[in-house]
Design a protein around this motif. Structure first.
Motif, PDB file in Angstrom:
ATOM      1  N   GLY A 121     -37.440 105.835  40.888  1.00 36.79           N
ATOM      2  CA  GLY A 121     -37.291 106.045  42.331  1.00 36.79           C
ATOM      3  C   GLY A 121     -35.871 106.400  42.691  1.00 36.79           C
ATOM      4  N   GLU A 122     -35.257 105.572  43.528  1.00 40.69           N
ATOM      5  CA  GLU A 122     -33.891 105.808  43.971  1.00 40.69           C
ATOM      6  C   GLU A 122     -33.112 104.494  43.978  1.00 40.69           C
ATOM      7  OE1 GLU A 122     -36.807 108.313  45.034  1.00 40.69           O
ATOM      8  OE2 GLU A 122     -36.454 106.752  46.534  1.00 40.69           O
ATOM      9  N   LYS A 123     -31.797 104.629  43.949  1.00 38.96           N
ATOM     10  CA  LYS A 123     -30.919 103.465  43.983  1.00 38.96           C
ATOM     11  C   LYS A 123     -29.773 103.777  44.936  1.00 38.96           C
ATOM     12  CE  LYS A 123     -30.516 101.293  40.147  1.00 38.96           C
ATOM     13  NZ  LYS A 123     -30.135 100.885  38.773  1.00 38.96           N
ATOM     14  N   ALA A 124     -29.610 102.932  45.967  1.00 38.20           N
ATOM     15  CA  ALA A 124     -28.638 103.184  47.023  1.00 38.20           C
ATOM     16  C   ALA A 124     -27.539 102.142  47.011  1.00 38.20           C
ATOM     17  CB  ALA A 124     -29.320 103.191  48.390  1.00 38.20           C
ATOM     18  N   LEU A 125     -26.293 102.597  47.099  1.00 41.39           N
ATOM     19  CA  LEU A 125     -25.140 101.719  47.247  1.00 41.39           C
ATOM     20  C   LEU A 125     -24.834 101.590  48.734  1.00 41.39           C
ATOM     21  CD1 LEU A 125     -22.696 100.142  46.061  1.00 41.39           C
ATOM     22  CD2 LEU A 125     -21.453 102.326  46.095  1.00 41.39           C
ATOM     23  N   ILE A 126     -24.786 100.370  49.229  1.00 46.86           N
ATOM     24  CA  ILE A 126     -24.672 100.120  50.668  1.00 46.86           C
ATOM     25  C   ILE A 126     -23.466  99.232  50.935  1.00 46.86           C
ATOM     26  CG2 ILE A 126     -25.805  99.053  52.660  1.00 46.86           C
ATOM     27  CD1 ILE A 126     -28.468  99.844  51.467  1.00 46.86           C
ATOM     28  N   LEU A 127     -22.738  99.577  51.988  1.00 44.29           N
ATOM     29  CA  LEU A 127     -21.645  98.753  52.497  1.00 44.29           C
ATOM     30  C   LEU A 127     -22.131  98.074  53.765  1.00 44.29           C
ATOM     31  CD1 LEU A 127     -18.657  97.828  52.628  1.00 44.29           C
ATOM     32  CD2 LEU A 127     -18.171  99.936  53.895  1.00 44.29           C
ATOM     33  N   SER A 128     -22.233  96.757  53.730  1.00 48.36           N
ATOM     34  CA  SER A 128     -22.760  96.014  54.879  1.00 48.36           C
ATOM     35  C   SER A 128     -21.700  95.857  55.957  1.00 48.36           C
ATOM     36  CB  SER A 128     -23.267  94.639  54.440  1.00 48.36           C
ATOM     37  OG  SER A 128     -22.194  93.879  53.897  1.00 48.36           O
ATOM     38  N   ARG A 129     -22.154  95.632  57.172  1.00 51.47           N
ATOM     39  CA  ARG A 129     -21.257  95.399  58.306  1.00 51.47           C
ATOM     40  C   ARG A 129     -21.020  93.903  58.475  1.00 51.47           C
ATOM     41  NH1 ARG A 129     -19.134 100.238  60.641  1.00 51.47           N
ATOM     42  NH2 ARG A 129     -20.766 101.852  60.617  1.00 51.47           N
ATOM     43  N   ALA A 130     -20.052  93.568  59.317  1.00 51.55           N
ATOM     44  CA  ALA A 130     -19.785  92.162  59.612  1.00 51.55           C
ATOM     45  C   ALA A 130     -21.009  91.539  60.271  1.00 51.55           C
ATOM     46  CB  ALA A 130     -18.568  92.036  60.539  1.00 51.55           C
ATOM     47  N   GLY A 131     -21.450  90.405  59.756  1.00 49.45           N
ATOM     48  CA  GLY A 131     -22.636  89.738  60.267  1.00 49.45           C
ATOM     49  C   GLY A 131     -23.898  90.066  59.505  1.00 49.45           C
ATOM     50  N   ILE A 132     -23.801  90.943  58.485  1.00 45.20           N
ATOM     51  CA  ILE A 132     -24.956  91.344  57.690  1.00 45.20           C
ATOM     52  C   ILE A 132     -24.618  91.106  56.225  1.00 45.20           C
ATOM     53  CG2 ILE A 132     -26.553  93.213  57.122  1.00 45.20           C
ATOM     54  CD1 ILE A 132     -25.683  94.559  59.735  1.00 45.20           C
ATOM     55  N   LYS A 160     -18.438  90.035  42.958  1.00 41.87           N
ATOM     56  CA  LYS A 160     -17.115  89.693  43.478  1.00 41.87           C
ATOM     57  C   LYS A 160     -16.885  90.183  44.908  1.00 41.87           C
ATOM     58  CE  LYS A 160     -14.856  89.676  38.947  1.00 41.87           C
ATOM     59  NZ  LYS A 160     -13.754  90.235  38.122  1.00 41.87           N
ATOM     60  N   ARG A 161     -17.570  91.207  45.324  1.00 40.11           N
ATOM     61  CA  ARG A 161     -17.392  91.780  46.659  1.00 40.11           C
ATOM     62  C   ARG A 161     -18.737  91.755  47.377  1.00 40.11           C
ATOM     63  NH1 ARG A 161     -14.450  94.664  43.009  1.00 40.11           N
ATOM     64  NH2 ARG A 161     -12.201  94.802  43.382  1.00 40.11           N
ATOM     65  N   ALA A 162     -18.919  90.733  48.198  1.00 35.27           N
ATOM     66  CA  ALA A 162     -20.223  90.505  48.824  1.00 35.27           C
ATOM     67  C   ALA A 162     -20.597  91.588  49.820  1.00 35.27           C
ATOM     68  CB  ALA A 162     -20.228  89.134  49.522  1.00 35.27           C
ATOM     69  N   GLN A 163     -19.645  92.402  50.260  1.00 38.60           N
ATOM     70  CA  GLN A 163     -19.974  93.441  51.235  1.00 38.60           C
ATOM     71  C   GLN A 163     -20.705  94.620  50.602  1.00 38.60           C
ATOM     72  OE1 GLN A 163     -16.997  92.793  50.038  1.00 38.60           O
ATOM     73  NE2 GLN A 163     -15.626  94.563  50.003  1.00 38.60           N
ATOM     74  N   PHE A 164     -20.704  94.711  49.275  1.00 43.41           N
ATOM     75  CA  PHE A 164     -21.392  95.791  48.582  1.00 43.41           C
ATOM     76  C   PHE A 164     -22.718  95.284  48.022  1.00 43.41           C
ATOM     77  CE2 PHE A 164     -16.902  97.158  48.128  1.00 43.41           C
ATOM     78  CZ  PHE A 164     -17.006  98.374  48.773  1.00 43.41           C
ATOM     79  N   LEU A 165     -23.742  96.100  48.136  1.00 41.74           N
ATOM     80  CA  LEU A 165     -25.048  95.746  47.581  1.00 41.74           C
ATOM     81  C   LEU A 165     -25.780  97.013  47.167  1.00 41.74           C
ATOM     82  CD1 LEU A 165     -27.645  96.084  49.967  1.00 41.74           C
ATOM     83  CD2 LEU A 165     -25.884  94.723  51.086  1.00 41.74           C
ATOM     84  N   ILE A 166     -26.734  96.843  46.286  1.00 42.05           N
ATOM     85  CA  ILE A 166     -27.562  97.945  45.816  1.00 42.05           C
ATOM     86  C   ILE A 166     -29.005  97.670  46.212  1.00 42.05           C
ATOM     87  CG2 ILE A 166     -28.634  98.906  43.739  1.00 42.05           C
ATOM     88  CD1 ILE A 166     -25.961  99.002  42.430  1.00 42.05           C
ATOM     89  N   VAL A 167     -29.652  98.655  46.781  1.00 44.00           N
ATOM     90  CA  VAL A 167     -31.082  98.602  47.068  1.00 44.00           C
ATOM     91  C   VAL A 167     -31.778  99.567  46.116  1.00 44.00           C
ATOM     92  CG1 VAL A 167     -32.904  99.022  48.754  1.00 44.00           C
ATOM     93  CG2 VAL A 167     -30.758  97.964  49.482  1.00 44.00           C
TER      94      VAL A 167
END
Length: 215
Positions: A121-132, A160-167
Motif C-alpha cells: 500500500g502506502e506509508k506516510a510520514l506525518i508531523l503532528s501539531r500541538a495537542g495531537i 525519540k521525537r514524538a511529533q513524528f509518526l508513520i501511518v
C-alpha cells in the motif's frame, strides 16, 4: 459511546473553529503533486504548440516517446498506479483529520511530510501539531483505513521525537514492483515503534530478521 477516550478530546458543548485554517504555504504543500503535474502539462502544451508552429516535430516526438514508452511497460504502469494511490491516500488522510478531532483548536491539521508506495500500500510520514499525538492516530486507525479504501492502517511512533509518526496503509497482499525505499529505511529502521502490542516493530524489519540475508 466513544470507542476510545481519545476519539473525543473536545467538550461536546464547545464551538470549535472551522477546520483547515492553514497558511498559504501549507495549502500549496498539500497540493504539491497536482501543481507539479499542472506545470508539466503546461510545459508539454507549450512545447507542442511551438513545435507545430515552427514545423519542428523532432522535440515533440522525443517528448511523447519519453512519456509513452514507460507507460507501455508493466513496471511503468505499476509506478504510475502506486503513486496515484499515494496522492489519493494523502488527501484522504487530510480529510480524516478534518472530519475527526485530529486538528487543533485553530483548525490546523497534521502535515503529511512525505508518502511513498510500499509492496502492500502506502506509508506516510506525518508531523503532528500541538495537542495531537500518535496515540490519537492509532485510536482512529479504523477510520483511516475506511477513508483510504484500504484493509487496515498501522501507526508507528518515533522513539525519540514524538511529533513524528508513520501511518502505514495496507490495501492488498504483498506484491513486488512499483515501490519506493521505505520510510523506515530513510529515517532509520529501528527509529520507529508500533503502538500495538502485537506489532513491536515495523513489518519490514521483522521480515529482515526472519529471512536470512543473501550475499
Amino acid at each position: 459511546m466513544s470507542r476510545n477516550p481519545r476519539n473525543q478530546i473536545y467538550p461536546a458543548n464547545e464551538d470549535l473553529p472551522t477546520p483547515g485554517g492553514s497558511g498559504l504555504l501549507v495549502r500549496l504543500w498539500r497540493i504539491r503533486t497536482e501543481l507539479l503535474l499542472a506545470a508539466g502539462l503546461g510545459l508539454f502544451t507549450l512545447t507542442l504548440l511551438g513545435a507545430t508552429q515552427e514545423g519542428r516535430w523532432l522535440p515533440f516526438v522525443l517528448l511523447t516517446s519519453a512519456i509513452s514508452v514507460p507507460a507501455a511497460t508493466r513496471t511503468g504502469r505499476n509506478w504510475v498506479v502506486a503513486h496515484f494511490w499515494c496522492v489519493v491516500s494523502r488527501h484522504r488522510l487530510q480529510r480524516v483529520c478534518l472530519e475527526t478531532t485530529m486538528h487543533t483548536r485553530a483548525g490546523r491539521i497534521p502535515l503529511v511530510l512525505w508518502i511513498t508506495p510500499t509492496a502492500t500500500g502506502e506509508k506516510a510520514l506525518i508531523l503532528s501539531r500541538a495537542g495531537i499525538c500518535a496515540e490519537e492516530f492509532e485510536a482512529y486507525s479504523e477510520e483511516i483505513a475506511a477513508a483510504c479504501w484500504a484493509r487496515s492502517a498501522c501507526v508507528y511512533r518515533h522513539r525519540k521525537r514524538a511529533q513524528f509518526l508513520i501511518v502505514e496503509i495496507v490495501r492488498r497482499d504483498e506484491t513486488p514492483g512499483a515501490t519506493s525505499p521505505g520510510l523506515d529505511r530513510l529515517y532509520g529502521r529501528r527509529a520507529w515503534m508500533s503502538l500495538r502490542p502485537d506489532l513491536e516493530e515495523p513489518p519490514d524489519l521483522r521480515a529482515e530478521r526472519v529471512l536470512p540475508r543473501v550475499g
